[in-house]
Design a protein around this motif. Structure first.
Motif, mmCIF file in Angstrom:
data_model
loop_
_atom_site.group_PDB
_atom_site.id
_atom_site.type_symbol
_atom_site.label_atom_id
_atom_site.label_comp_id
_atom_site.label_asym_id
_atom_site.label_seq_id
_atom_site.Cartn_x
_atom_site.Cartn_y
_atom_site.Cartn_z
ATOM 1 N N ARG A 18 14.085 14.873 -5.458
ATOM 2 C CA ARG A 18 13.777 14.841 -6.884
ATOM 3 C C ARG A 18 12.973 16.070 -7.294
ATOM 4 O O ARG A 18 13.243 16.700 -8.305
ATOM 5 C CB ARG A 18 13.003 13.567 -7.204
ATOM 6 N N LEU A 19 11.976 16.447 -6.487
ATOM 7 C CA LEU A 19 11.182 17.634 -6.809
ATOM 8 C C LEU A 19 12.034 18.904 -6.760
ATOM 9 O O LEU A 19 11.865 19.810 -7.583
ATOM 10 C CB LEU A 19 9.979 17.746 -5.873
ATOM 11 N N ALA A 20 12.972 18.974 -5.807
ATOM 12 C CA ALA A 20 13.874 20.127 -5.737
ATOM 13 C C ALA A 20 14.782 20.173 -6.963
ATOM 14 O O ALA A 20 15.057 21.258 -7.495
ATOM 15 C CB ALA A 20 14.698 20.073 -4.456
ATOM 16 N N SER A 21 15.214 19.011 -7.429
ATOM 17 C CA SER A 21 16.044 18.962 -8.628
ATOM 18 C C SER A 21 15.259 19.431 -9.845
ATOM 19 O O SER A 21 15.770 20.184 -10.680
ATOM 20 C CB SER A 21 16.552 17.535 -8.843
ATOM 21 N N TYR A 22 13.998 19.000 -9.939
ATOM 22 C CA TYR A 22 13.149 19.466 -11.043
ATOM 23 C C TYR A 22 13.001 20.978 -10.994
ATOM 24 O O TYR A 22 13.040 21.639 -12.032
ATOM 25 C CB TYR A 22 11.774 18.828 -10.982
ATOM 26 N N ASP A 23 12.825 21.540 -9.812
ATOM 27 C CA ASP A 23 12.676 22.990 -9.686
ATOM 28 C C ASP A 23 13.944 23.716 -10.133
ATOM 29 O O ASP A 23 13.870 24.751 -10.799
ATOM 30 C CB ASP A 23 12.327 23.379 -8.249
ATOM 31 N N ARG A 24 15.115 23.193 -9.780
ATOM 32 C CA ARG A 24 16.375 23.825 -10.208
ATOM 33 C C ARG A 24 16.515 23.779 -11.728
ATOM 34 O O ARG A 24 16.944 24.750 -12.348
ATOM 35 C CB ARG A 24 17.562 23.157 -9.531
ATOM 36 N N TRP A 25 16.146 22.642 -12.322
ATOM 37 C CA TRP A 25 16.244 22.556 -13.776
ATOM 38 C C TRP A 25 15.244 23.483 -14.453
ATOM 39 O O TRP A 25 15.531 24.063 -15.510
ATOM 40 C CB TRP A 25 16.033 21.112 -14.243
ATOM 41 N N LYS A 26 14.061 23.652 -13.871
ATOM 42 C CA LYS A 26 13.085 24.590 -14.438
ATOM 43 C C LYS A 26 13.607 26.022 -14.342
ATOM 44 O O LYS A 26 13.407 26.825 -15.267
ATOM 45 C CB LYS A 26 11.734 24.451 -13.739
ATOM 46 N N GLU A 27 14.297 26.356 -13.250
ATOM 47 C CA GLU A 27 14.911 27.687 -13.143
ATOM 48 C C GLU A 27 15.986 27.871 -14.207
ATOM 49 O O GLU A 27 16.101 28.948 -14.808
ATOM 50 C CB GLU A 27 15.522 27.876 -11.759
#
Length: 138
Positions: A18-27
């Motif tokens: 989930r945290l990795a997904s949040y990071d991708r969306w922030k990118e």
């Protein structure tokens, strides 16, 4: 960059995923912000074209850029806030990265992913109006 996936399909999602997904969306939000900045810069460079074009075209361009910026801020804030809340919950409950995402009102996946795609569409329209204004002068 792979397309971020929405949770809830298949196995329970872990905190790390989930945290990795949040990071991708922030990118993705950062890339859209770069697009907004580029259109603002080109809009400033094309101010002579906007003077020759109808006033509604300049007003629509500015409106589209402002709307994209507002929606981008909302989408980015949603992912930053959700990431911070999940990280805080992980630390306070001593959860591992491989544990499933805990439930809770603030730990739901933000419903802002569709906003990012709308921002990309709005930026495309703004770029088209910029090209129309440039063509109007010739």
């Amino acid at each position: 960059m792979s397309t971020p996936q929405r949770p809830g399909q298949g196995n329970p999602e872990t905190i790390g995923l989930r945290l990795a997904s949040y990071d991708r969306w922030k990118e993705f939000c950062a890339y859209l912000g770069g697009g907004i900045g580029a259109l603002v810069l080109f809009g400033d460079l094309a101010k002579d074209s906007f003077e020759a074009a109808p006033h509604w075209m300049r007003a629509l361009f500015i409106t589209l850029i402002l709307a994209a910026g507002i929606f981008l801020g909302r989408a980015f804030f949603g992912y930053v806030f959700a990431s911070a809340e999940l990280t805080k919950r992980q630390l306070t409950d001593s959860l591992a990265v491989t544990d499933p995402v805990p439930g809770g009102r603030w730990l739901k996946y933000p419903q802002t992913s569709f906003i990012c795609y709308w921002i990309a569409l709005v930026l495309s329209f703004a770029a088209a109006f910029l090209l129309c204004a440039a063509a109007w002068q010739t």
